[in-house]
Scaffold this motif. Structure first.
Motif, PDB file in Angstrom:
ATOM      1  N   PHE A  14       0.654  -1.179   0.200  1.00 51.16           N
ATOM      2  CA  PHE A  14       0.031   0.046  -0.116  1.00 51.16           C
ATOM      3  C   PHE A  14       0.817   1.317  -0.086  1.00 51.16           C
ATOM      4  O   PHE A  14       0.922   2.000  -0.994  1.00 51.16           O
ATOM      5  CB  PHE A  14      -1.007  -0.042   1.158  1.00 51.16           C
ATOM      6  CG  PHE A  14      -1.524   1.488   1.460  1.00 51.16           C
ATOM      7  CD1 PHE A  14      -2.484   1.832   0.412  1.00 51.16           C
ATOM      8  CD2 PHE A  14      -1.501   1.763   3.019  1.00 51.16           C
ATOM      9  CE1 PHE A  14      -3.002   2.833   0.927  1.00 51.16           C
ATOM     10  CE2 PHE A  14      -2.241   2.751   3.251  1.00 51.16           C
ATOM     11  CZ  PHE A  14      -3.179   3.808   2.244  1.00 51.16           C
ATOM     12  N   GLY A  16       4.462   1.390   0.136  1.00 46.65           N
ATOM     13  CA  GLY A  16       5.363   1.478  -1.030  1.00 46.65           C
ATOM     14  C   GLY A  16       5.104   1.916  -2.405  1.00 46.65           C
ATOM     15  O   GLY A  16       6.054   2.330  -3.030  1.00 46.65           O
ATOM     16  N   LEU A  33      11.485  -3.694  -4.271  1.00 41.53           N
ATOM     17  CA  LEU A  33      11.909  -5.243  -3.674  1.00 41.53           C
ATOM     18  C   LEU A  33      10.683  -5.396  -3.077  1.00 41.53           C
ATOM     19  O   LEU A  33      10.503  -4.782  -2.050  1.00 41.53           O
ATOM     20  CB  LEU A  33      13.154  -5.083  -3.041  1.00 41.53           C
ATOM     21  CG  LEU A  33      14.539  -4.572  -3.420  1.00 41.53           C
ATOM     22  CD1 LEU A  33      15.578  -4.739  -2.496  1.00 41.53           C
ATOM     23  CD2 LEU A  33      14.847  -5.234  -4.865  1.00 41.53           C
ATOM     24  N   PHE A  36       5.713 -10.154  -2.196  1.00 38.46           N
ATOM     25  CA  PHE A  36       4.324 -10.176  -2.412  1.00 38.46           C
ATOM     26  C   PHE A  36       3.775 -10.976  -1.238  1.00 38.46           C
ATOM     27  O   PHE A  36       2.650 -11.721  -1.602  1.00 38.46           O
ATOM     28  CB  PHE A  36       4.001 -10.774  -3.775  1.00 38.46           C
ATOM     29  CG  PHE A  36       4.877  -9.866  -4.964  1.00 38.46           C
ATOM     30  CD1 PHE A  36       4.693  -8.760  -5.267  1.00 38.46           C
ATOM     31  CD2 PHE A  36       5.710 -10.847  -5.852  1.00 38.46           C
ATOM     32  CE1 PHE A  36       5.586  -8.192  -6.078  1.00 38.46           C
ATOM     33  CE2 PHE A  36       6.342 -10.001  -6.859  1.00 38.46           C
ATOM     34  CZ  PHE A  36       6.359  -8.772  -6.846  1.00 38.46           C
ATOM     35  N   THR A  38       2.060  -9.933   1.440  1.00 39.77           N
ATOM     36  CA  THR A  38       0.944  -8.806   1.520  1.00 39.77           C
ATOM     37  C   THR A  38       0.591  -7.885   0.409  1.00 39.77           C
ATOM     38  O   THR A  38      -0.452  -7.227   0.492  1.00 39.77           O
ATOM     39  CB  THR A  38       0.986  -8.340   3.049  1.00 39.77           C
ATOM     40  OG1 THR A  38       1.999  -7.435   2.939  1.00 39.77           O
ATOM     41  CG2 THR A  38       0.795  -9.302   4.138  1.00 39.77           C
ATOM     42  N   CYS A  58      11.765 -10.388  -4.260  1.00 44.14           N
ATOM     43  CA  CYS A  58      12.890 -10.579  -3.423  1.00 44.14           C
ATOM     44  C   CYS A  58      12.425 -10.734  -2.142  1.00 44.14           C
ATOM     45  O   CYS A  58      11.745  -9.678  -1.697  1.00 44.14           O
ATOM     46  CB  CYS A  58      13.892  -9.272  -3.740  1.00 44.14           C
ATOM     47  SG  CYS A  58      15.145  -8.884  -2.445  1.00 44.14           S
ATOM     48  N   ALA A  77       9.352  -2.784   3.910  1.00 44.14           N
ATOM     49  CA  ALA A  77       8.788  -4.484   3.779  1.00 44.14           C
ATOM     50  C   ALA A  77       8.352  -4.693   5.179  1.00 44.14           C
ATOM     51  O   ALA A  77       9.256  -4.648   6.167  1.00 44.14           O
ATOM     52  CB  ALA A  77       9.900  -4.967   3.324  1.00 44.14           C
ATOM     53  N   SER A  78       6.968  -5.078   5.378  1.00 43.64           N
ATOM     54  CA  SER A  78       6.643  -5.777   6.581  1.00 43.64           C
ATOM     55  C   SER A  78       5.124  -5.699   6.367  1.00 43.64           C
ATOM     56  O   SER A  78       4.580  -4.848   6.122  1.00 43.64           O
ATOM     57  CB  SER A  78       7.176  -5.039   7.691  1.00 43.64           C
ATOM     58  OG  SER A  78       6.026  -5.557   8.979  1.00 43.64           O
ATOM     59  N   ALA A  79       4.679  -6.999   6.938  1.00 46.82           N
ATOM     60  CA  ALA A  79       3.112  -6.891   6.886  1.00 46.82           C
ATOM     61  C   ALA A  79       2.639  -5.727   7.937  1.00 46.82           C
ATOM     62  O   ALA A  79       3.633  -5.620   9.014  1.00 46.82           O
ATOM     63  CB  ALA A  79       2.653  -8.247   7.536  1.00 46.82           C
ATOM     64  N   SER A 118       8.834   2.659  10.633  1.00 46.55           N
ATOM     65  CA  SER A 118       8.496   2.442  12.199  1.00 46.55           C
ATOM     66  C   SER A 118       7.003   2.608  12.218  1.00 46.55           C
ATOM     67  O   SER A 118       6.330   3.053  11.133  1.00 46.55           O
ATOM     68  CB  SER A 118       9.416   2.932  13.095  1.00 46.55           C
ATOM     69  OG  SER A 118       8.992   2.326  14.332  1.00 46.55           O
ATOM     70  N   THR A 178      -2.552   5.132   8.659  1.00 45.66           N
ATOM     71  CA  THR A 178      -2.916   5.885   7.179  1.00 45.66           C
ATOM     72  C   THR A 178      -3.826   4.927   6.450  1.00 45.66           C
ATOM     73  O   THR A 178      -3.804   3.710   6.538  1.00 45.66           O
ATOM     74  CB  THR A 178      -1.515   5.739   6.539  1.00 45.66           C
ATOM     75  OG1 THR A 178      -0.464   6.455   7.459  1.00 45.66           O
ATOM     76  CG2 THR A 178      -1.379   6.371   5.247  1.00 45.66           C
TER      77      THR A 178
END
Ligand code: NAD
Length: 319
Positions: A14, A16, A33, A36, A38, A58, A77-79, A118, A178
């Motif tokens: 979202f 990114g 990078l 996929f 999430t 990646c 990158a992170s759920a 963060s 957000t």
């Protein structure tokens, strides 16, 4: 930003995907990078084919190599949705720890600035309200949400250690809730859930008694704040969010009114360790970055609802 080359981890997610878009508009080349987990290539499909954009599948927790110049690494990158990180607890801890280590290593190797996405979740169920960056938080380290909260707290610590012990150029942004177009209708977060339910005429499911609060920030404002931090040499951490605070019941009612829906509100069980209140103190962002949110929640929700009204007919059922 002209002529710079930026790596966006989690770029097919979202937030990114908006970062990739805005960086390209500013004349940067972007390497996105993503594994996929999430996110989805469909979030950046309108960018594929542009010469300055590269999408690379990646997993950040494994070996990461990006050939050539890199001036900035935005580590997103992170759920992020509780439903996602509770479904992928180990992956979330791994991307927050090993993924952050690899993204920092990439930035250090290239001499690039590094910005960590963060979260307000580092404040946990806060005992200080509103939350200033100086507040250390109230997180249950073995609660279900800890896989996300503690991963981000570790990521902040690692980023700070790279800055202090290795002279890395780093920034930490603590993003508050957000919302906006491109959120997955079934991602489990309150706004997509309420909008989907209201548009489909289903009961709007509010957790607990609905008195818990959140402060919601429209995506364009959040992206402006992240890029302001990226453009500066400020280390942070800095809160980026909209201090306009509302209860979950108020949010559900606002969405119901804006959609013209007659869905009833149904109260369901509240998740364990769900924070009771959440509101950013944004004075540091104003002072150091000249940033403040501009889009009021009703205007932002209208835009989001318009997008969901179209997306609901095209998204696969469980997305
Ligand atoms: P999202 O789930 O839409 O995007 C995250 C992206 O990271 C996805 O595309 C996913 O596939 C990718 N990813 C996950 N693990 C990966 C791995 N090991 N390797 C490579 N890619 C991986 O979530 P979002 O809402 O866009 O959030 C993006 C970032 O912003 C996250 O780090 C999140 O913690 C942070 N954040 C978001 C919010 C918010 O309200 N959206 C609030 C606070 C912080």
């Amino acid at each position: 930003m002209n002529d710079s080359r930026v790596v966006v981890t989690g770029g097919a997610g979202f937030l990114g995907s908006y970062l990739c878009e805005r960086l390209l508009e500013r004349g940067a080349a972007v390497v996105c990078l993503d594994n996929f987990l999430t996110g989805s290539p469909r979030n950046v499909e309108h960018l594929i084919g542009r010469p300055a954009f590269r999408l690379v599948e990646c997993d950040l927790t494994g070996f990461v190599h990006v050939p050539g110049q890199v001036d900035l690494v935005l580590h997103f990158a992170s759920a992020a949705s509780p439903a996602d990180y509770l479904r992928h607890p180990i992956e979330t801890l791994k991307v927050g720890s090993m993924g952050t280590l690899h993204a920092l290593g990439l930035a250090a190797e290239k001499g690039a600035r590094f910005v960590l996405a963060s979260t307000s979740e580092v404040y946990g169920d806060p005992l200080e309200h509103p939350q200033k960056e100086t507040y250390w938080g109230n997180v249950n380290p073995v609660g279900p949400r800890s896989v996300y909260d503690e991963a981000k707290r570790f990521a902040e610590s690692l980023t700070t250690a790279y800055r202090n012990s290795r002279g890395a150029d780093t920034g930490i942004v603590r993003i508050f809730n957000t919302y906006g177009p491109r959120m997955r209708p079934h991602d489990g977060r309150a706004i997509p859930t309420f909008i989907r339910q209201a548009l489909l005429g289903e009961p709007i499911t509010v957790t607990g008694d609905g008195s818990q609060t959140r402060s919601i920030c429209y995506v364009d404002d959040t992206i402006d704040g992240v890029l302001a931090l990226a453009d500066s040499d400020f280390a942070g951490p800095v809160n980026i969010g909209n201090p306009a605070e509302m209860s979950m019941t108020e949010l559900a009612e606002t969405i119901r009114d804006l959609t013209g829906s007659s869905s009833p509100i149904r109260y369901v069980e509240r998740p364990v360790d769900d924070p009771a209140v959440r509101r950013p103190d944004t004075s540091l962002a104003e002072e150091r970055l000249g940033w403040r949110p501009r889009i009021d929640p009703v205007a932002g929700l209208r835009r989001t609802i318009d997008w969901f009204a179209k997306a609901l007919t095209t998204y696969p059922r469980a997305s």
